[in-house]
Design a protein around this motif. Sequence first.
Motif, mmCIF file in Angstrom:
data_model
loop_
_atom_site.group_PDB
_atom_site.id
_atom_site.type_symbol
_atom_site.label_atom_id
_atom_site.label_comp_id
_atom_site.label_asym_id
_atom_site.label_seq_id
_atom_site.Cartn_x
_atom_site.Cartn_y
_atom_site.Cartn_z
ATOM 1 N N ALA A 33 1.758 -7.817 -2.227
ATOM 2 C CA ALA A 33 0.801 -6.798 -1.795
ATOM 3 C C ALA A 33 1.501 -5.491 -1.445
ATOM 4 C CB ALA A 33 0.002 -7.313 -0.599
ATOM 5 N N SER A 58 -4.531 -3.884 -2.162
ATOM 6 C CA SER A 58 -3.187 -4.131 -1.630
ATOM 7 C C SER A 58 -3.201 -4.211 -0.102
ATOM 8 C CB SER A 58 -2.229 -3.034 -2.099
ATOM 9 O OG SER A 58 -2.509 -1.789 -1.463
ATOM 10 N N THR A 107 2.681 -3.813 -4.625
ATOM 11 C CA THR A 107 1.532 -3.227 -5.334
ATOM 12 C C THR A 107 1.102 -1.922 -4.680
ATOM 13 O OG1 THR A 107 0.764 -5.417 -6.014
ATOM 14 C CG2 THR A 107 -0.848 -3.628 -6.055
ATOM 15 N N GLY A 108 1.077 -1.923 -3.356
ATOM 16 C CA GLY A 108 0.700 -0.696 -2.652
ATOM 17 C C GLY A 108 1.648 0.446 -2.925
#
Length: 687
Positions: free
Chosen positions: A35, A16, A38-39
Amino acid sequence: MRPAAKPFLIFALAASFVAQATAALLPNVPLLIAATATGLATEAALHRWQPGLNSQFTKVRADVTVRQVIRDLLLVVGVLELDSQQRETGYLPLVCALLFFYALHFAGHATAILVRASRTMPLLTRNIDASALRITPAPPALLMGGPGPRLLLFGLPATAGLLTTAASDEPEFAAAGIGLSVLLACAGLAVLLWRLARRRPASQEQVLAWFDAWLAEYQPTVGMYFSGGSSSAYQANMWLETLARTDGRPLILLRERFMMQKIGATDIPIVCIPRVAQLMRLEHSTLKMLIHPANSGKTSQVLRIPTIKHAFVNHGESDKLSSCNPYAKAYDEVWVAGPAARERYAQAEVGIDDRDVVEIGRPQLAPIAPYAGPPTGPHTTVLYAPTWEGWDGNPGNTSVILAGENIVRALLADPGVRLVYKPHPMTGSVDPRAGAANERMQELIREANHRRTGSRPGPEAAAALALRTAELEGITASSFRKGSDDAERMLAQSAPPAGRAEAVAAATAAWEEAYWESLPDWEHQIITTPQPALYACFNQADLLISDVSSVVTDYLASEKPYAVANTSELPEDAFREAFPTVRAATILTPDAEGVAALLHSVRNPEHDTLVRSRAELKLHLLGPSDPPSLERFNEAARSLCARADGHRARMAQRMLSMIPAPRAAVAEETTTSAEASKSLLNVAPEV
């Protein structure tokens, strides 16, 4: 979450950041949003299912605060790359506001540390009225816990605002999100500052003065000292009922704060004193003796108190070296079950004077039912209860690694066997091979159950278990508010209902009966939970298979057949000679070749040649049944308290002899008057 998820989460987190950096530099809005999302999702999974992994990140200075700072920094870079025309004029205030949010976050974390320190008591108590200490409910857990979850939650609006701005080129969304995050951080900081300034509990000096006053009022005489890890609480819990039934005023003394909630249901006052300086206050109390169920590094600290006598009672007796540890020399007396333990200490030559060894039996064994004949139903219940691998790497400590799977296979091969497998809770904690073998044995048992069929108890049995479970949970379930701290729990446990311990014991017995009734008599069982307890499993078993451990000694109270696995590489004769607890046992080799003959002797008592040996060994290991063990325990306690009284009297007389004559007369008169007053008020009865 499965262990395989750990590397997946690490990969997802790293990926990520790489993707977010790439998206910020390209720039690429969809990739930046994906990203970042997702992180954040990975962070939530880490906090929910892998807190240990978070701790490992912290060790390398990559904690959640650092990760979130990097995440927000990359967002800012992405936004600036997307709209370079407003790089200096439009977004500079937003960057300053984001930095202000982080400043508020760090200020809140510092204030939370101060609030936590103000609520950290120098000692903790249970079953003692602590209302005088002005303890208030703890602030919300989100504000008092680790900074990671708070930062992620309070910073979520700022992150969402920056992402929306990246997608729309409208700085107003980032301004709104960062502004909301700033407001949340301000609100949290305000709550903590108010708690710090206005709602402080008693100071450490006041708490200690309150405790001294309680000691003077309660006048404890006998107690139990315990220190250990979180999985060792059972060692103290097995002595609770015995201590509660002793003469005198009992007290439980702990050293670790987390242990306060590990001790089982009891009406005995409990106090946890973590620091040695406060522990020394007991020297001036009426406490005369302490029993010790286990050795620990902190035991030496309480042994420094000269006015208290100490007895080592252990948490079980076996033929292992740990049952005759040289550390026992530090205690005034060593209390053992029967003559076998006395002989064990003499043969070990660890410096224990035979005059200091006192036989008291095993008061905990009263619930164990005696042998009532061979199995009467279609199945023979076999309890396999191996011990753990121990600290010294001796292959004879546990049968799990070398013999466990063979024993389980041999038992499962007999269609008339119902196996109850209860491994030691510390199995695999030292040797990974033991943990792996334990998992394989459990899988063998589950596969065997899939191949078995039979009738199951009706719905009324399940309903009865559900009812008993609800009753037990209603008595034992924690009534603590989520987010409560040690101080709040201390206040909540100030005054337990009268007779709660007896109610818990009755509810536990009713639950255990309902538990066994709810299980089909043909189904193998794997028991890795504290309940049902080991002694309840004893009462279900027709046969025990175990290792050289205290389990064997306790099981002998029933005089039922038992077997011990020999993984020590000693010949059988030498094995029996080295370990007296196995002299009335059937000895199994690592290949478990003798299991079939053992089962035959259990089902046909006329072929059981060890009946008389078990009765004789029981007397040798546990001592006589008359007088009862509890009475012998009380007598030993009275005798040790008398030794403490004698020591105190001699020390007082010695101190008087060192004072000049005129002052000595006054001091003696004062001492005599004080003792007379105590006698009249009956505030310090003998044990």
